[in-house]
Design a protein around this motif. Sequence first.
Motif, PDB file in Angstrom:
ATOM      1  N   LEU A 172      23.369 -14.730  -1.560  1.00  0.00           N
ATOM      2  CA  LEU A 172      21.949 -14.394  -1.589  1.00  0.00           C
ATOM      3  C   LEU A 172      21.675 -13.071  -0.877  1.00  0.00           C
ATOM      4  O   LEU A 172      20.921 -12.226  -1.378  1.00  0.00           O
ATOM      5  N   VAL A 173      22.300 -12.895   0.271  1.00  0.00           N
ATOM      6  CA  VAL A 173      22.004 -11.727   1.108  1.00  0.00           C
ATOM      7  C   VAL A 173      22.626 -10.457   0.526  1.00  0.00           C
ATOM      8  O   VAL A 173      21.943  -9.437   0.360  1.00  0.00           O
ATOM      9  N   ILE A 174      23.921 -10.498   0.218  1.00  0.00           N
ATOM     10  CA  ILE A 174      24.603  -9.294  -0.277  1.00  0.00           C
ATOM     11  C   ILE A 174      24.074  -8.873  -1.642  1.00  0.00           C
ATOM     12  O   ILE A 174      23.824  -7.697  -1.888  1.00  0.00           O
ATOM     13  N   LEU A 175      23.883  -9.843  -2.530  1.00  0.00           N
ATOM     14  CA  LEU A 175      23.455  -9.511  -3.887  1.00  0.00           C
ATOM     15  C   LEU A 175      21.947  -9.345  -4.020  1.00  0.00           C
ATOM     16  O   LEU A 175      21.474  -8.792  -5.010  1.00  0.00           O
ATOM     17  N   GLY A 176      21.203  -9.814  -3.020  1.00  0.00           N
ATOM     18  CA  GLY A 176      19.749  -9.755  -3.140  1.00  0.00           C
ATOM     19  C   GLY A 176      19.040  -8.792  -2.233  1.00  0.00           C
ATOM     20  O   GLY A 176      18.039  -8.180  -2.627  1.00  0.00           O
ATOM     21  N   ALA A 177      19.542  -8.612  -1.002  1.00  0.00           N
ATOM     22  CA  ALA A 177      18.738  -7.865  -0.032  1.00  0.00           C
ATOM     23  C   ALA A 177      19.495  -6.847   0.810  1.00  0.00           C
ATOM     24  O   ALA A 177      18.881  -5.936   1.352  1.00  0.00           O
ATOM     25  N   ALA A 178      20.808  -6.987   0.938  1.00  0.00           N
ATOM     26  CA  ALA A 178      21.533  -6.198   1.940  1.00  0.00           C
ATOM     27  C   ALA A 178      21.673  -4.730   1.585  1.00  0.00           C
ATOM     28  O   ALA A 178      21.657  -3.865   2.463  1.00  0.00           O
ATOM     29  N   GLY A 179      21.825  -4.408   0.296  1.00  0.00           N
ATOM     30  CA  GLY A 179      22.027  -3.017  -0.066  1.00  0.00           C
ATOM     31  C   GLY A 179      23.259  -2.440   0.613  1.00  0.00           C
ATOM     32  O   GLY A 179      24.270  -3.132   0.797  1.00  0.00           O
ATOM     33  N   PRO A 180      23.224  -1.181   1.048  1.00  0.00           N
ATOM     34  CA  PRO A 180      24.403  -0.537   1.641  1.00  0.00           C
ATOM     35  C   PRO A 180      24.835  -1.147   2.972  1.00  0.00           C
ATOM     36  O   PRO A 180      25.956  -0.913   3.422  1.00  0.00           O
ATOM     37  N   TYR A 181      23.949  -1.928   3.589  1.00  0.00           N
ATOM     38  CA  TYR A 181      24.296  -2.526   4.872  1.00  0.00           C
ATOM     39  C   TYR A 181      25.236  -3.724   4.736  1.00  0.00           C
ATOM     40  O   TYR A 181      25.658  -4.305   5.731  1.00  0.00           O
ATOM     41  N   CYS A 182      25.535  -4.105   3.494  1.00  0.00           N
ATOM     42  CA  CYS A 182      26.387  -5.272   3.290  1.00  0.00           C
ATOM     43  C   CYS A 182      27.810  -5.027   3.783  1.00  0.00           C
ATOM     44  O   CYS A 182      28.547  -5.981   4.057  1.00  0.00           O
ATOM     45  N   GLY A 326      27.695  -3.778  15.505  1.00  0.00           N
ATOM     46  CA  GLY A 326      27.097  -2.558  16.036  1.00  0.00           C
ATOM     47  C   GLY A 326      28.088  -1.410  16.070  1.00  0.00           C
ATOM     48  O   GLY A 326      27.768  -0.279  15.672  1.00  0.00           O
ATOM     49  N   GLY A 327      29.303  -1.673  16.539  1.00  0.00           N
ATOM     50  CA  GLY A 327      30.328  -0.632  16.571  1.00  0.00           C
ATOM     51  C   GLY A 327      30.665  -0.123  15.188  1.00  0.00           C
ATOM     52  O   GLY A 327      30.805   1.094  14.968  1.00  0.00           O
ATOM     53  N   MET A 328      30.788  -1.034  14.228  1.00  0.00           N
ATOM     54  CA  MET A 328      31.093  -0.620  12.853  1.00  0.00           C
ATOM     55  C   MET A 328      29.970   0.217  12.261  1.00  0.00           C
ATOM     56  O   MET A 328      30.219   1.151  11.495  1.00  0.00           O
ATOM     57  N   ASN A 329      28.736  -0.099  12.618  1.00  0.00           N
ATOM     58  CA  ASN A 329      27.609   0.670  12.082  1.00  0.00           C
ATOM     59  C   ASN A 329      27.682   2.131  12.505  1.00  0.00           C
ATOM     60  O   ASN A 329      27.374   3.035  11.718  1.00  0.00           O
ATOM     61  N   HIS A 330      28.084   2.382  13.737  1.00  0.00           N
ATOM     62  CA  HIS A 330      28.228   3.764  14.195  1.00  0.00           C
ATOM     63  C   HIS A 330      29.284   4.498  13.363  1.00  0.00           C
ATOM     64  O   HIS A 330      29.080   5.647  12.957  1.00  0.00           O
ATOM     65  N   VAL A 331      30.388   3.821  13.113  1.00  0.00           N
ATOM     66  CA  VAL A 331      31.468   4.441  12.341  1.00  0.00           C
ATOM     67  C   VAL A 331      31.039   4.662  10.895  1.00  0.00           C
ATOM     68  O   VAL A 331      31.291   5.730  10.305  1.00  0.00           O
ATOM     69  N   LEU A 332      30.370   3.678  10.303  1.00  0.00           N
ATOM     70  CA  LEU A 332      29.952   3.790   8.912  1.00  0.00           C
ATOM     71  C   LEU A 332      28.932   4.907   8.713  1.00  0.00           C
ATOM     72  O   LEU A 332      28.963   5.613   7.699  1.00  0.00           O
ATOM     73  N   SER A 348      19.111  10.182  14.374  1.00  0.00           N
ATOM     74  CA  SER A 348      17.910   9.978  13.571  1.00  0.00           C
ATOM     75  C   SER A 348      17.361   8.566  13.766  1.00  0.00           C
ATOM     76  O   SER A 348      18.110   7.588  13.851  1.00  0.00           O
ATOM     77  N   SER A 349      16.047   8.457  13.790  1.00  0.00           N
ATOM     78  CA  SER A 349      15.388   7.159  13.974  1.00  0.00           C
ATOM     79  C   SER A 349      15.723   6.172  12.866  1.00  0.00           C
ATOM     80  O   SER A 349      15.700   4.959  13.073  1.00  0.00           O
ATOM     81  N   ARG A 350      16.054   6.690  11.677  1.00  0.00           N
ATOM     82  CA  ARG A 350      16.313   5.794  10.548  1.00  0.00           C
ATOM     83  C   ARG A 350      17.550   4.928  10.766  1.00  0.00           C
ATOM     84  O   ARG A 350      17.762   3.941  10.064  1.00  0.00           O
ATOM     85  N   TYR A 351      18.409   5.287  11.731  1.00  0.00           N
ATOM     86  CA  TYR A 351      19.621   4.510  11.988  1.00  0.00           C
ATOM     87  C   TYR A 351      19.473   3.554  13.170  1.00  0.00           C
ATOM     88  O   TYR A 351      20.394   2.801  13.477  1.00  0.00           O
ATOM     89  N   ALA A 352      18.321   3.589  13.830  1.00  0.00           N
ATOM     90  CA  ALA A 352      18.139   2.757  15.027  1.00  0.00           C
ATOM     91  C   ALA A 352      18.266   1.272  14.713  1.00  0.00           C
ATOM     92  O   ALA A 352      18.756   0.497  15.534  1.00  0.00           O
ATOM     93  N   LEU A 353      17.815   0.874  13.530  1.00  0.00           N
ATOM     94  CA  LEU A 353      17.900  -0.538  13.148  1.00  0.00           C
ATOM     95  C   LEU A 353      19.345  -1.004  13.123  1.00  0.00           C
ATOM     96  O   LEU A 353      19.652  -2.137  13.518  1.00  0.00           O
ATOM     97  N   GLN A 354      20.243  -0.139  12.680  1.00  0.00           N
ATOM     98  CA  GLN A 354      21.663  -0.487  12.625  1.00  0.00           C
ATOM     99  C   GLN A 354      22.323  -0.402  14.003  1.00  0.00           C
ATOM    100  O   GLN A 354      23.119  -1.260  14.378  1.00  0.00           O
ATOM    101  N   PHE A 355      21.986   0.649  14.732  1.00  0.00           N
ATOM    102  CA  PHE A 355      22.638   0.872  16.017  1.00  0.00           C
ATOM    103  C   PHE A 355      22.201  -0.126  17.085  1.00  0.00           C
ATOM    104  O   PHE A 355      22.958  -0.423  18.012  1.00  0.00           O
ATOM    105  N   GLN A 356      20.962  -0.645  16.978  1.00  0.00           N
ATOM    106  CA  GLN A 356      20.493  -1.550  18.016  1.00  0.00           C
ATOM    107  C   GLN A 356      21.236  -2.883  18.000  1.00  0.00           C
ATOM    108  O   GLN A 356      21.191  -3.627  18.979  1.00  0.00           O
TER     109      GLN A 356
END
Length: 462
Positions: A172-182, A326-332, A348-356
């Motif tokens: 549900l999450v990967i195919l429906g909502a996650a987008g590139p964050y999957c 969180g660590g992987m998000n920085h690398v990605l 950039s502020s647009r990455y704060a959601l991932q980095f937090q």
Amino acid sequence: MRQKKQIIYWLLPLMGTAFALWYVKNATADVVYSDYIRLVNSYLPDVWNPAKFFVPDVLTRIPVSYLARIVNVELFGFSVTFERVLGVLSLGLSGAVFGVYCRERRVGFLWFALLSAVMFSLNKWEMLTNGSGWAHFLAFACFYYHEVVLDRVWAGEEKTHDRLKLCILPWLVILGAAGPYCASYAATLLLSYGFCMVRDHYRRADGKWDRRYVLYGLCALLPLLLYMLSNSFAVNEHAGATGRSLGQILADHPSFPVRFLLKSFAGILVGGEELQALVENGTLTNLGVYLLGLFVVLGYLLALWLNLKLRLYEKTLFPMMLLASGGMNHVLIFLSRYIFEKEDYAWSSRYALQFQVGVLGIVLTFALAVPIISQSRRAWRAMTVLFCLAILAGNGYTTYRELKKAPYREDRFEQMARQAGDFSGMTDDKLADLYEYHKGRDKIEQAFEILKENHLNVFRDR
């Protein structure tokens, strides 16, 4: 009395949600811009057209957003505010998931208050004001929920249907909502399932393998592969990319990855705009920014060490999952943004959601570790307190500064609304800068013509 205290775990997410809604109201106006220009040209006005949904790269376009777009057009006249509210409510869901976890794990009120301060910090202002990214907030709420369910199963405290959820949620999450964050979501799950399976094997008296973790892993891997297949059909445009390979960049600037990553870590301690302003006025140097980033890295290492030293993972795996993600998000982010060869992109502020995510994992680790750190380890206690105070100060300063900027952001949006549909006298550059869309004047004009013809967005009541 205990029930009254437990209300706090619901009250703080509600207060955080109300605060974010108040900020959105006072920092924005209902007008399309930026990514919305592309969305209008691609999908409006015929949002019911299945041909625009059933495309080869549909999974990269976040399917849940199609449903929201239909509702938005039919009921709200394609309101950007509607999608901003969806984003805030989804952020509130993340806060609620942490509230449930902290209540069940008896995490202290002050620790949960710190977690909430990070969760609802305005370091994410760009995501909050750009409603087109509302589904990203929903995706992270789903990530956290899945990880909490796995945490319960691992701790032997599973609830009804928890194991079934581990099978269904990734689809549900990967195919429906996650987008590139999957990518980081699936990678975190696969690492966690592998750890759980191996560790469970060695701690069981009969030495048997719990092969159900293989099933859970497949349920995360298969939808990820489907997403990657869909992504292979996508055509991505990267305005501003230099076109050079990573090898070429490293040959000329070997320290670029380190500088980029340190700035990305610093940007989650203090907001990127604030760091940039401090550097420009001479209050802070680039070296100072790198040291702030290194400070956050040390926080990661300390949290990891405490998880291992105190064996926190034996009872709860959630903090470790947050640290890994969180660590992987920085690398990605580095791997997807090095093409621009600008290290300042990292904060950039647009990455704060991932980095937090990682910061939440650090704070949660400290919350669980401090009560069981022996008195002889006062230095460790002091380090955890120092880091938490720094996080609180940095996020507090960023939020304070963003509240000061809110009226100016609202004025800019209102200028966009006043200018909508009448671009005579504006140069191409001014028009692109105003609407934050640099892929052609004709596309901006086309988008507003579509809105005007169909009485949508700023033209709804005209």
